[in-house]
Design a protein around this motif. Sequence first.
Motif, PDB file in Angstrom:
ATOM      1  N   PHE A  14       0.832  -1.200   0.000  1.00  0.00           N
ATOM      2  CA  PHE A  14       0.000   0.000   0.000  1.00  0.00           C
ATOM      3  C   PHE A  14       0.867   1.250   0.000  1.00  0.00           C
ATOM      4  CE2 PHE A  14      -1.807   3.288   2.860  1.00  0.00           C
ATOM      5  CZ  PHE A  14      -2.868   3.706   2.068  1.00  0.00           C
ATOM      6  N   ASN A  15       0.523   2.197  -0.862  1.00  0.00           N
ATOM      7  CA  ASN A  15       1.230   3.463  -0.943  1.00  0.00           C
ATOM      8  C   ASN A  15       0.245   4.570  -0.598  1.00  0.00           C
ATOM      9  OD1 ASN A  15       2.620   5.783  -1.592  1.00  0.00           O
ATOM     10  ND2 ASN A  15       3.375   5.021  -3.544  1.00  0.00           N
ATOM     11  N   LEU A  16       0.473   5.249   0.502  1.00  0.00           N
ATOM     12  CA  LEU A  16      -0.411   6.304   0.958  1.00  0.00           C
ATOM     13  C   LEU A  16      -0.612   7.373  -0.108  1.00  0.00           C
ATOM     14  CD1 LEU A  16      -2.044   7.377   3.349  1.00  0.00           C
ATOM     15  CD2 LEU A  16       0.008   8.539   4.143  1.00  0.00           C
ATOM     16  N   LYS A  17       0.373   7.562  -0.970  1.00  0.00           N
ATOM     17  CA  LYS A  17       0.268   8.575  -2.024  1.00  0.00           C
ATOM     18  C   LYS A  17      -0.779   8.211  -3.076  1.00  0.00           C
ATOM     19  CE  LYS A  17       5.010  10.059  -1.439  1.00  0.00           C
ATOM     20  NZ  LYS A  17       6.364  10.004  -1.969  1.00  0.00           N
ATOM     21  N   ASP A  18      -1.215   6.941  -3.109  1.00  0.00           N
ATOM     22  CA  ASP A  18      -2.245   6.528  -4.058  1.00  0.00           C
ATOM     23  C   ASP A  18      -3.611   7.128  -3.715  1.00  0.00           C
ATOM     24  OD1 ASP A  18      -0.406   4.948  -5.386  1.00  0.00           O
ATOM     25  OD2 ASP A  18      -1.099   3.067  -4.495  1.00  0.00           O
ATOM     26  N   GLY A  33     -10.679  12.239   8.894  1.00  0.00           N
ATOM     27  CA  GLY A  33     -10.638  10.891   8.361  1.00  0.00           C
ATOM     28  C   GLY A  33      -9.222  10.533   7.975  1.00  0.00           C
ATOM     29  N   LEU A  34      -8.930   9.237   7.920  1.00  0.00           N
ATOM     30  CA  LEU A  34      -7.613   8.797   7.469  1.00  0.00           C
ATOM     31  C   LEU A  34      -7.722   7.433   6.816  1.00  0.00           C
ATOM     32  CD1 LEU A  34      -5.977   6.640   9.728  1.00  0.00           C
ATOM     33  CD2 LEU A  34      -6.631   8.588  11.082  1.00  0.00           C
ATOM     34  N   ILE A  35      -6.697   7.110   6.039  1.00  0.00           N
ATOM     35  CA  ILE A  35      -6.623   5.804   5.379  1.00  0.00           C
ATOM     36  C   ILE A  35      -5.277   5.181   5.736  1.00  0.00           C
ATOM     37  CG2 ILE A  35      -5.753   6.799   3.207  1.00  0.00           C
ATOM     38  CD1 ILE A  35      -8.100   3.804   3.293  1.00  0.00           C
ATOM     39  N   VAL A  37      -3.284   0.907   6.318  1.00  0.00           N
ATOM     40  CA  VAL A  37      -3.407  -0.539   6.137  1.00  0.00           C
ATOM     41  C   VAL A  37      -3.186  -1.204   7.487  1.00  0.00           C
ATOM     42  CG1 VAL A  37      -2.339  -2.560   5.078  1.00  0.00           C
ATOM     43  CG2 VAL A  37      -2.767  -0.545   3.713  1.00  0.00           C
ATOM     44  N   ASN A  38      -4.083  -2.138   7.838  1.00  0.00           N
ATOM     45  CA  ASN A  38      -3.939  -2.848   9.120  1.00  0.00           C
ATOM     46  C   ASN A  38      -2.987  -4.030   8.968  1.00  0.00           C
ATOM     47  OD1 ASN A  38      -5.486  -4.897   7.924  1.00  0.00           O
ATOM     48  ND2 ASN A  38      -7.337  -4.400   9.050  1.00  0.00           N
ATOM     49  N   LYS A  39      -2.730  -4.725  10.060  1.00  0.00           N
ATOM     50  CA  LYS A  39      -1.748  -5.819  10.040  1.00  0.00           C
ATOM     51  C   LYS A  39      -2.178  -6.990   9.159  1.00  0.00           C
ATOM     52  CE  LYS A  39      -3.371  -8.073  14.180  1.00  0.00           C
ATOM     53  NZ  LYS A  39      -3.894  -7.823  15.383  1.00  0.00           N
ATOM     54  N   GLU A  40      -3.487  -7.078   8.868  1.00  0.00           N
ATOM     55  CA  GLU A  40      -3.975  -8.122   7.965  1.00  0.00           C
ATOM     56  C   GLU A  40      -3.807  -7.727   6.492  1.00  0.00           C
ATOM     57  OE1 GLU A  40      -6.043  -6.951  10.522  1.00  0.00           O
ATOM     58  OE2 GLU A  40      -5.576  -8.602  11.877  1.00  0.00           O
ATOM     59  N   GLY A  41      -3.414  -6.489   6.242  1.00  0.00           N
ATOM     60  CA  GLY A  41      -3.194  -6.034   4.877  1.00  0.00           C
ATOM     61  C   GLY A  41      -4.402  -5.390   4.216  1.00  0.00           C
ATOM     62  N   PHE A  42      -5.447  -5.086   4.997  1.00  0.00           N
ATOM     63  CA  PHE A  42      -6.631  -4.446   4.440  1.00  0.00           C
ATOM     64  C   PHE A  42      -6.549  -2.934   4.637  1.00  0.00           C
ATOM     65  CE2 PHE A  42      -8.255  -8.664   5.858  1.00  0.00           C
ATOM     66  CZ  PHE A  42      -8.404  -9.193   4.585  1.00  0.00           C
ATOM     67  N   GLY A  43      -7.123  -2.188   3.686  1.00  0.00           N
ATOM     68  CA  GLY A  43      -7.229  -0.746   3.847  1.00  0.00           C
ATOM     69  C   GLY A  43      -8.232  -0.443   4.937  1.00  0.00           C
ATOM     70  N   VAL A  44      -7.951   0.560   5.749  1.00  0.00           N
ATOM     71  CA  VAL A  44      -8.874   0.969   6.812  1.00  0.00           C
ATOM     72  C   VAL A  44      -9.131   2.467   6.656  1.00  0.00           C
ATOM     73  CG1 VAL A  44      -9.315   1.100   9.291  1.00  0.00           C
ATOM     74  CG2 VAL A  44      -7.986  -0.815   8.362  1.00  0.00           C
ATOM     75  N   PHE A  45     -10.369   2.805   6.288  1.00  0.00           N
ATOM     76  CA  PHE A  45     -10.833   4.190   6.208  1.00  0.00           C
ATOM     77  C   PHE A  45     -11.571   4.439   7.512  1.00  0.00           C
ATOM     78  CE2 PHE A  45     -14.340   7.010   4.277  1.00  0.00           C
ATOM     79  CZ  PHE A  45     -13.634   8.183   4.513  1.00  0.00           C
ATOM     80  N   SER A  46     -11.040   5.336   8.337  1.00  0.00           N
ATOM     81  CA  SER A  46     -11.632   5.546   9.660  1.00  0.00           C
ATOM     82  C   SER A  46     -11.521   7.012  10.057  1.00  0.00           C
ATOM     83  CB  SER A  46     -10.920   4.672  10.704  1.00  0.00           C
ATOM     84  OG  SER A  46      -9.554   5.048  10.801  1.00  0.00           O
ATOM     85  N   GLY A  47     -12.221   7.353  11.125  1.00  0.00           N
ATOM     86  CA  GLY A  47     -12.144   8.714  11.621  1.00  0.00           C
ATOM     87  C   GLY A  47     -13.367   9.119  12.403  1.00  0.00           C
ATOM     88  N   HIS A  48     -13.595  10.432  12.431  1.00  0.00           N
ATOM     89  CA  HIS A  48     -14.708  11.012  13.182  1.00  0.00           C
ATOM     90  C   HIS A  48     -15.356  12.106  12.335  1.00  0.00           C
ATOM     91  CE1 HIS A  48     -17.059  12.404  16.601  1.00  0.00           C
ATOM     92  NE2 HIS A  48     -16.743  13.642  16.232  1.00  0.00           N
ATOM     93  N   VAL A  49     -16.665  11.989  12.142  1.00  0.00           N
ATOM     94  CA  VAL A  49     -17.431  13.014  11.428  1.00  0.00           C
ATOM     95  C   VAL A  49     -17.992  13.972  12.468  1.00  0.00           C
ATOM     96  CG1 VAL A  49     -19.427  13.488   9.956  1.00  0.00           C
ATOM     97  CG2 VAL A  49     -18.034  11.446   9.546  1.00  0.00           C
ATOM     98  N   SER A  50     -17.690  15.248  12.295  1.00  0.00           N
ATOM     99  CA  SER A  50     -18.176  16.316  13.165  1.00  0.00           C
ATOM    100  C   SER A  50     -19.143  17.195  12.384  1.00  0.00           C
ATOM    101  CB  SER A  50     -16.992  17.164  13.654  1.00  0.00           C
ATOM    102  OG  SER A  50     -17.455  18.333  14.302  1.00  0.00           O
ATOM    103  N   LEU A  51     -20.168  17.684  13.059  1.00  0.00           N
ATOM    104  CA  LEU A  51     -21.121  18.597  12.420  1.00  0.00           C
ATOM    105  C   LEU A  51     -20.799  20.055  12.725  1.00  0.00           C
ATOM    106  CD1 LEU A  51     -24.469  16.673  13.028  1.00  0.00           C
ATOM    107  CD2 LEU A  51     -22.906  16.551  11.074  1.00  0.00           C
TER     108      LEU A  51
END
Length: 164
Positions: A14-18, A33-35, A37-51
Motif C-alpha cells: 500500500f502506498n499512501l500517495k495513491d 478521516g484517514l486511510i 493498512v492494518n496488520k492483515e493487509g486491508f485498507g482501513v478508512f476511519s475517523g470522526h465526522v463532526s457537524l
Amino acid sequence: MSKIKTLYKFDENFNLKDWQIVNDDVMGGLSMGLIQVNKEGFGVFSGHVSLENNGGFCMVRRNLERMPVNVYTKFLLSVKGDGKKYAFRCKSGEHQRHTYSYEFTSTKEWTTIEIPFKDMQAVFRGEELNLPNYHGDYLTQIAIIIKNGIEEDFVLEIDKIEIK
C-alpha cells in the motif's frame, strides 16, 4: 461470464500517495478521516465526522489514469464495516465537477457490494443533479464517503475495488 478487473487491492505494498483524504475542513468543518493498512493487509478508512462549523463528511479518493470501462457494468467493493451508511463515488472525466454516487450500508462481516453503473446518480456537493446516471464509458476517479448527517466515529475495512 464477465471479466473482472481490479482497480485497487490493498496489501502490504500500500502506498499512501495513491489515496487522498478530503475532509469537510475544505468548508470549515472539523471532521477527521484517514486511510491506512492494518496488520492483515486491508485498507482501513476511519475517523470522526463532526457537524461543527457546517461540517459533516469524510472522504477517501483515488485518481486513476483515464480508462475506458464500457465493457463492464458494475463495481464490486469487498468491505467490512461498522453497520453505517457510506457512498461509493466515481468520476468519468478529469475535469468533471460532479460525481456519480451509490449509497450502501456496511456490515460487520466481509461483504461484496455490487454497484451497477446504471444505479449511480449524479451528485454535486451532496445534492442530486438532474443528469443521467453513470453511463460507464470512462473512469478517472473512485472514492468512498461518509456523510450521514450525524456526529459519529466510523471504520470501514476495504480489501479491493473491482469492476465487472
